[in-house]
Design a protein around this motif. Structure first.
Motif, PDB file in Angstrom:
ATOM      1  N   GLY B 292     -19.794  88.649  44.292  1.00 49.63           N
ATOM      2  CA  GLY B 292     -20.398  87.101  44.484  1.00 49.63           C
ATOM      3  C   GLY B 292     -19.490  87.278  42.662  1.00 49.63           C
ATOM      4  O   GLY B 292     -18.981  86.195  42.789  1.00 49.63           O
ATOM      5  N   ARG B 293     -20.078  88.142  41.835  1.00 53.50           N
ATOM      6  CA  ARG B 293     -18.725  87.136  40.614  1.00 53.50           C
ATOM      7  C   ARG B 293     -18.038  87.459  40.624  1.00 53.50           C
ATOM      8  O   ARG B 293     -16.722  86.728  40.335  1.00 53.50           O
ATOM      9  CB  ARG B 293     -19.522  88.783  39.705  1.00 53.50           C
ATOM     10  CG  ARG B 293     -18.702  88.411  37.967  1.00 53.50           C
ATOM     11  CD  ARG B 293     -18.886  89.121  37.355  1.00 53.50           C
ATOM     12  NE  ARG B 293     -19.344  91.278  37.720  1.00 53.50           N
ATOM     13  CZ  ARG B 293     -18.424  91.492  37.530  1.00 53.50           C
ATOM     14  NH1 ARG B 293     -16.881  91.186  36.764  1.00 53.50           N
ATOM     15  NH2 ARG B 293     -17.492  92.806  37.438  1.00 53.50           N
ATOM     16  N   LEU B 294     -17.331  88.325  41.484  1.00 55.16           N
ATOM     17  CA  LEU B 294     -15.630  88.993  41.867  1.00 55.16           C
ATOM     18  C   LEU B 294     -15.150  87.270  42.492  1.00 55.16           C
ATOM     19  O   LEU B 294     -13.911  87.083  42.074  1.00 55.16           O
ATOM     20  CB  LEU B 294     -15.178  89.892  42.095  1.00 55.16           C
ATOM     21  CG  LEU B 294     -15.434  91.282  41.102  1.00 55.16           C
ATOM     22  CD1 LEU B 294     -14.859  92.334  41.759  1.00 55.16           C
ATOM     23  CD2 LEU B 294     -14.852  91.078  40.073  1.00 55.16           C
ATOM     24  N   GLY B 324       3.790  76.294  38.660  1.00 58.34           N
ATOM     25  CA  GLY B 324       4.164  77.555  38.482  1.00 58.34           C
ATOM     26  C   GLY B 324       4.479  77.988  37.078  1.00 58.34           C
ATOM     27  O   GLY B 324       3.429  77.292  36.037  1.00 58.34           O
ATOM     28  N   GLY B 325       5.479  78.140  36.557  1.00 60.28           N
ATOM     29  CA  GLY B 325       5.910  78.806  35.442  1.00 60.28           C
ATOM     30  C   GLY B 325       4.985  79.971  35.110  1.00 60.28           C
ATOM     31  O   GLY B 325       4.187  80.565  35.730  1.00 60.28           O
ATOM     32  N   LEU B 326       5.826  80.491  33.873  1.00 63.21           N
ATOM     33  CA  LEU B 326       5.962  81.649  33.525  1.00 63.21           C
ATOM     34  C   LEU B 326       4.043  81.584  32.381  1.00 63.21           C
ATOM     35  O   LEU B 326       3.324  83.262  33.072  1.00 63.21           O
ATOM     36  CB  LEU B 326       6.320  82.035  31.786  1.00 63.21           C
ATOM     37  CG  LEU B 326       7.067  83.425  31.620  1.00 63.21           C
ATOM     38  CD1 LEU B 326       7.693  83.800  33.571  1.00 63.21           C
ATOM     39  CD2 LEU B 326       7.823  83.583  31.073  1.00 63.21           C
ATOM     40  N   ALA B 327       3.267  81.196  32.285  1.00 62.27           N
ATOM     41  CA  ALA B 327       2.424  81.357  31.821  1.00 62.27           C
ATOM     42  C   ALA B 327       1.596  81.098  32.540  1.00 62.27           C
ATOM     43  O   ALA B 327       0.337  81.966  32.531  1.00 62.27           O
ATOM     44  CB  ALA B 327       1.739  80.241  30.725  1.00 62.27           C
ATOM     45  N   LEU B 328       1.631  80.267  33.412  1.00 63.29           N
ATOM     46  CA  LEU B 328       0.306  80.315  34.780  1.00 63.29           C
ATOM     47  C   LEU B 328       0.512  82.118  35.333  1.00 63.29           C
ATOM     48  O   LEU B 328      -0.427  82.816  35.854  1.00 63.29           O
ATOM     49  CB  LEU B 328       0.722  79.892  35.754  1.00 63.29           C
ATOM     50  CG  LEU B 328      -0.768  78.970  36.845  1.00 63.29           C
ATOM     51  CD1 LEU B 328      -1.278  79.381  36.294  1.00 63.29           C
ATOM     52  CD2 LEU B 328       0.141  78.044  37.438  1.00 63.29           C
ATOM     53  N   ALA B 329       1.692  82.097  35.836  1.00 61.76           N
ATOM     54  CA  ALA B 329       1.700  83.008  36.206  1.00 61.76           C
ATOM     55  C   ALA B 329       1.451  84.649  35.549  1.00 61.76           C
ATOM     56  O   ALA B 329       0.588  85.458  36.038  1.00 61.76           O
ATOM     57  CB  ALA B 329       3.533  83.839  36.657  1.00 61.76           C
ATOM     58  N   LYS B 330       1.055  84.744  34.271  1.00 62.45           N
ATOM     59  CA  LYS B 330       0.925  86.143  33.480  1.00 62.45           C
ATOM     60  C   LYS B 330      -0.880  85.651  33.917  1.00 62.45           C
ATOM     61  O   LYS B 330      -1.411  86.799  33.895  1.00 62.45           O
ATOM     62  CB  LYS B 330       0.511  85.308  31.959  1.00 62.45           C
ATOM     63  CG  LYS B 330       2.169  85.800  31.774  1.00 62.45           C
ATOM     64  CD  LYS B 330       1.991  87.119  30.120  1.00 62.45           C
ATOM     65  CE  LYS B 330       3.448  87.180  29.445  1.00 62.45           C
ATOM     66  NZ  LYS B 330       4.664  86.872  28.526  1.00 62.45           N
ATOM     67  N   LEU B 331      -1.567  84.414  33.730  1.00 58.78           N
ATOM     68  CA  LEU B 331      -2.339  84.233  34.152  1.00 58.78           C
ATOM     69  C   LEU B 331      -3.321  84.819  35.102  1.00 58.78           C
ATOM     70  O   LEU B 331      -4.079  85.357  35.489  1.00 58.78           O
ATOM     71  CB  LEU B 331      -3.454  83.054  33.689  1.00 58.78           C
ATOM     72  CG  LEU B 331      -5.373  82.650  33.705  1.00 58.78           C
ATOM     73  CD1 LEU B 331      -5.362  82.682  32.841  1.00 58.78           C
ATOM     74  CD2 LEU B 331      -4.956  81.003  33.716  1.00 58.78           C
ATOM     75  N   VAL B 332      -2.299  84.746  36.552  1.00 59.31           N
ATOM     76  CA  VAL B 332      -2.831  84.916  37.744  1.00 59.31           C
ATOM     77  C   VAL B 332      -2.338  86.601  37.505  1.00 59.31           C
ATOM     78  O   VAL B 332      -3.257  87.782  38.151  1.00 59.31           O
ATOM     79  CB  VAL B 332      -1.437  84.724  38.673  1.00 59.31           C
ATOM     80  CG1 VAL B 332      -2.129  85.508  39.683  1.00 59.31           C
ATOM     81  CG2 VAL B 332      -2.042  82.769  38.731  1.00 59.31           C
ATOM     82  N   GLN B 333      -1.873  87.214  37.367  1.00 64.07           N
ATOM     83  CA  GLN B 333      -1.731  88.792  37.555  1.00 64.07           C
ATOM     84  C   GLN B 333      -2.719  89.338  36.630  1.00 64.07           C
ATOM     85  O   GLN B 333      -3.648  90.382  36.769  1.00 64.07           O
ATOM     86  CB  GLN B 333      -0.536  88.445  36.634  1.00 64.07           C
ATOM     87  CG  GLN B 333       0.866  88.784  37.020  1.00 64.07           C
ATOM     88  CD  GLN B 333       1.242  89.748  38.126  1.00 64.07           C
ATOM     89  OE1 GLN B 333       0.540  90.582  38.012  1.00 64.07           O
ATOM     90  NE2 GLN B 333       2.379  89.601  39.144  1.00 64.07           N
ATOM     91  N   ASN B 335      -5.803  87.417  36.483  1.00 61.26           N
ATOM     92  CA  ASN B 335      -7.350  88.019  37.219  1.00 61.26           C
ATOM     93  C   ASN B 335      -6.589  88.898  38.517  1.00 61.26           C
ATOM     94  O   ASN B 335      -7.684  89.511  38.480  1.00 61.26           O
ATOM     95  CB  ASN B 335      -6.679  86.747  37.830  1.00 61.26           C
ATOM     96  CG  ASN B 335      -7.626  85.263  36.263  1.00 61.26           C
ATOM     97  OD1 ASN B 335      -7.333  85.884  35.969  1.00 61.26           O
ATOM     98  ND2 ASN B 335      -7.581  84.370  37.288  1.00 61.26           N
ATOM     99  N   LEU B 336      -5.719  88.614  38.634  1.00 65.79           N
ATOM    100  CA  LEU B 336      -5.479  90.345  39.456  1.00 65.79           C
ATOM    101  C   LEU B 336      -6.022  91.360  39.149  1.00 65.79           C
ATOM    102  O   LEU B 336      -6.535  92.129  40.113  1.00 65.79           O
ATOM    103  CB  LEU B 336      -4.173  90.019  40.165  1.00 65.79           C
ATOM    104  CG  LEU B 336      -3.642  88.637  41.279  1.00 65.79           C
ATOM    105  CD1 LEU B 336      -2.503  88.861  41.504  1.00 65.79           C
ATOM    106  CD2 LEU B 336      -4.302  88.361  42.119  1.00 65.79           C
TER     107      LEU B 336
END
Lengths: 315, 524
Positions: B292-294, B324-333, B335-336
């Motif tokens: 649930g937390r994840l 899009g964008g580099l900062a967002l891609a880093k954040l998504v990475q 989280n993943l």
């Protein structure tokens, strides 16, 4: 006069105070342990007390199919829970009351409460509650002998006839140890079933089809619900007290009280921990689990008979 | 009618598309007579084609029936025109997988389906909603048989629906599922608005499958639109391949990648929600709380991309609205990575727990044979050993990085849990690789172009539950005359009913949770 005063201070006040506070605290400890294990803070330790107070001030909603049986049942359950609490040492010292063969009374006071709950559930005419009642009746029928086997074995081994005395642990010698261990295992399972805890019943589930105890009180509300919930908590504490009494030597005075209460809380924490780590049993396999209690009780009784030198029949 | 001789109008084989998509020129589609339609449909199913959907629409005082099949050679369509009162003879006895379509035809359009063995209401459409309480439940007679009714209102925050059990003690003899309480008239509503402005509505068809429905809608609409180059309203050829320059196809690829990211994030989030629910239902606290937390991490990632935790606005036709964008891609990475590391621990804890396995194994079994016969799709089919996945073989966005298709053979509740765990890992691997190449920058919508006249577009998207199918048809003026929506739940509910048979009634909740079907997706 001194005796009366001693009774008042140690037996009456100690037991009554424990009866008021401990059931609520024990439920709170279980909830807290489970919450911590799940990474949550959990409700306040005395949450059940607030809930009971809230419910007690609410009006109850009654289905038109129900009769007086439905309204009466929760109070019978509460009174029987209190009745059983009188016979068990709740604060380490002697119990509020005791008499010869009072463990029979103890078993059937619980039985009476169960019958009242089942009748109340059937009175609603709901399919869910009917299923819950049927499950409760089946499982308690299997379980009842376990309580008697364990109590009988302890009684035979100790020579005591009163519940509060025969529970005092006596582990001198191998056979006595077997009696003690067998009775303990049987009683742990009895408490798990009677208090509707995991792995037999999940008190936190919302799934009516899987419930046993909880489904029988689905239709209760307000004061009646408070009575049932309080009774469940009391039964849980009475059960834990039985186990705790069986696990510590009788110690007089305050150290005894502290030992008993501490042990009860530790048992509650252990219960919460076990409920955090395991899933619930399949309903179909619960009878097998109950047979463990029966076998443990039978082993304890055989050992007790051997101790008493009454196993001649086997020679 | 498309035959083997004619080059298929299908774009299913087109490398630029991630999911099966097809456009058919309705003018070239032969109207068979009902007898021939029936025979050909049966012959094609026997030859190995899988019926995707059979639906109808009113055409004067007659009803046009369309059967869509997907086989080795791609899509094939069969159309006939029947008189409602005359109808046709049922096919369900021969092909049980068609039961829900024939029931729907009967309920939606009043088509007589002669001899149908189980002509139960699907959802009580439109005015019939008033007759909801008269559902003709199947009754098992016997002195010892008792009925248990659950719903329509359930404990907890769950959608409404009735489950009626016929039990012998704890043993379930029969379960009948009566739905329709969430009927909102989706298909009629879809015809009332400008077809280009339907995305917000489409996203609410099944709120937990927003991305899949939105992608199916967008794909169908894009297939129906004239290529930008000019009025090349040809009868065949996928526009992505035939029309446009290299830049346009680059844009299409980036768009498909962004859509696939939204789709896979939705899958991850819903599998986590499902596993959390399943763990809670068996009383396994660590699973319930950690999954649930994840899930929060997963849906928050979706929010970072499109502004909604439930993929609203992530997919729009002719556009790429995600950030899009580099900062967002880093954040998504980041989280993943968090999801991957934490999930490894909780998967191990969940799967290695003896009590969890004891509770789930052997419960609610659907054999591969039953799954095929009932026409189960998606997760429910794959957990029964039927490898059915619209994302395979990997094309378009799923070609590189590749996506593993997971199959579990056992067909019980444990298999469905294990399948979700396997798909979680597969989707996370794909997402990590896809996001490592950066996120697509948002692209403004292309200017609106008219829809091609008399075309039928069929879009299939593999949502987390299974294939979502949208069929959109235009008339002579290029207006949408019919919009058919199909959620995988329509076909899978019968799978749940069959899974529960012979099990204990107390095991129903975990069976139900393991299928995790949508009520509103069925009720439309």
């Amino acid at each position: 006069m001194d005796q009366v005063r001693a009774y008042l201070t140690s037996q009456l006040l100690g037991n009554l105070a424990a009866l008021l506070v401990m059931p609520i605290l024990v439920v709170g400890v279980i909830q807290r342990v489970k919450a911590r294990w799940a990474g949550r803070k959990g409700p306040p330790l005395m949450q059940l007390g607030y809930d009971l107070w809230r419910l007690a001030r609410k009006r109850s909603v009654l289905s038109t199919t129900t009769t007086a049986v439905f309204q009466l049942a929760p109070y019978v359950v509460l009174v029987t829970a209190l009745g059983s609490a009188c016979l068990v040492p709740l604060a380490g010292g002697p119990a509020l009351a005791s008499f010869r063969f009072d463990f029979v009374w103890f078993a059937y006071v619980w039985g009476l409460g169960r019958v009242a709950l089942i009748l109340g559930a059937l009175d609603t005419g709901s399919a869910f509650e009917g299923m819950g009642a049927s499950r409760e009746a089946t499982f308690s029928a299997i379980l009842e002998p376990a309580l008697f086997l364990a109590a009988g074995a302890l009684s035979l081994a100790s020579g005591e006839r009163e519940l509060s005395l025969l529970l005092v642990p006596q582990v001198a010698g191998g056979a006595a140890l077997v009696v003690w261990a067998g009775a303990l295992v049987a009683l742990v399972i009895v408490v798990q079933v009677e208090a509707a805890r995991m792995p037999i019943d999940d008190p936190t589930t919302h799934l009516e089809l899987t419930m046993i105890h909880e489904v029988m009180v689905l239709d209760h509300s307000g004061r009646e619900l408070a009575a049932v919930q309080w009774a469940s908590a009391i039964k849980l504490y009475v059960g834990l007290s039985v186990l705790a009494t069986l696990m510590h030597p009788r110690t007089p005075g305050l150290p005894g009280v502290a030992l008993h209460l501490g042990l009860c809380l530790a048992l509650a924490a252990a219960l919460g921990l076990s409920e955090s780590l395991i899933a619930r049993l399949k309903l179909r396999t619960i009878p097998q689990y109950l047979v463990v209690a029966l076998s443990a009780g039978a082993v304890a009784l055989l050992a007790a008979l051997a101790m008493a030198g009454r196993l001649g029949i086997l020679r | 009618m498309s035959t083997a001789a004619e080059p298929p109008a299908s774009s299913a084989g087109d490398a630029a598309l991630s999911h099966p998509l097809h456009r058919e020129d309705v003018r070239a589609l032969q109207r068979l007579d009902p007898g021939a339609w029936r025979t050909q449909l049966m012959a094609r199913v026997r030859a190995g084609a899988r019926p995707l959907t059979v639906y109808g629409r009113r055409d004067g005082d007659r009803v046009l029936l369309t059967a869509v099949l997907l086989g080795e050679g791609g899509f094939s369509l069969l159309r006939t025109s029947v008189h409602p009162a005359g109808g046709y003879h049922e096919l369900t006895s021969e092909i049980p997988a068609l039961h829900c379509f024939e029931r729907e035809l009967h309920e939606q359009l009043g088509v007589r389906v002669a001899g149908h063995p189980w002509l139960r209401p699907i959802r009580y459409q439109g005015k019939d909603q008033a007759a909801m309480n008269s559902y003709p439940f199947y009754r098992v007679e016997g002195k010892e048989v008792h009925e248990v009714n659950v719903g329509p209102i359930h404990a907890g925050v769950i959608e409404p629906g009735v489950f009626r059990f016929a039990c012998f003690g704890e043993h379930v003899l029969h379960l009948e599922i009566h739905l329709g309480f969430q009927h909102r008239g989706v298909e009629e509503r879809l015809l009332r608005k400008d077809p280009r402005a339907l995305a917000p509505l489409v996203e609410t068809i099944a709120g937990d499958t927003s991305a899949a429905h939105a992608w199916a809608y967008a794909a169908a609409l894009e297939a129906l639109t004239a290529p930008a180059g000019g009025a090349r309203e040809a009868s065949g050829g996928a526009q992505e391949a035939s029309g446009g320059t290299q830049e346009a196809s680059d844009g299409a690829a980036a768009r498909a990648r962004a859509r696939a990211i939204a789709l896979e994030l939705e899958r991850v989030a819903m599998h986590l929600a499902g596993l959390s629910g399943l763990a809670a239902d068996v009383g396994f606290v660590p699973g319930a709380s950690t999954y649930g937390r994840l899930r929060t991490t997963a849906i928050n990632t979706t929010m970072n991309l499109c502004g909604s935790r439930f993929s609203r606005g992530a997919i729009r036709p002719f556009a790429q609205p995600q950030r899009g964008g580099l900062a967002l891609a880093k954040l998504v990475q980041k989280n993943l990575t968090l999801l991957r590391t934490d999930l490894a621990i909780i998967h191990e804890c969940f799967l290695s727990s003896r009590t969890v396995r004891h509770r789930l194994a052997g419960v609610g079994v659907v054999s591969a044979d039953t799954a095929r016969q009932l026409g189960l799709v998606g997760m429910a089919a794959r957990a029964s050993g039927v490898a059915l996945d619209a994302r395979s073989p990997g094309r378009g966005a799923f070609a590189a990085p590749p996506l593993d298709v997971c199959v579990e053979p056992a067909g019980d509740c444990l298999a469905r849990a294990r399948l979700r765990i396997a798909e979680l890992s597969a989707s996370l691997r794909w997402l990590e690789l896809a996001c490592a190449e950066g996120l697509a920058e948002p692209a403004a919508p292309e200017p609106a172009r008219p829809l091609l006249p008399e075309q039928l577009a069929i879009a299939v998207v593999e949502g987390w539950r299974g294939e979502v199918i949208h069929c959109v048809e235009t008339d002579e003026q290029g207006r949408v005359i019919h919009y058919k929506v199909q959620d995988p739940s329509l076909r899978n509910w019968m799978g749940l009913a069959m899974a529960v048979r012979g099990n204990e009634i107390s095991d129903f909740p975990i069976c139900n949770k393991s299928f995790d079907l949508s009520y509103c997706g069925n009720d439309l």
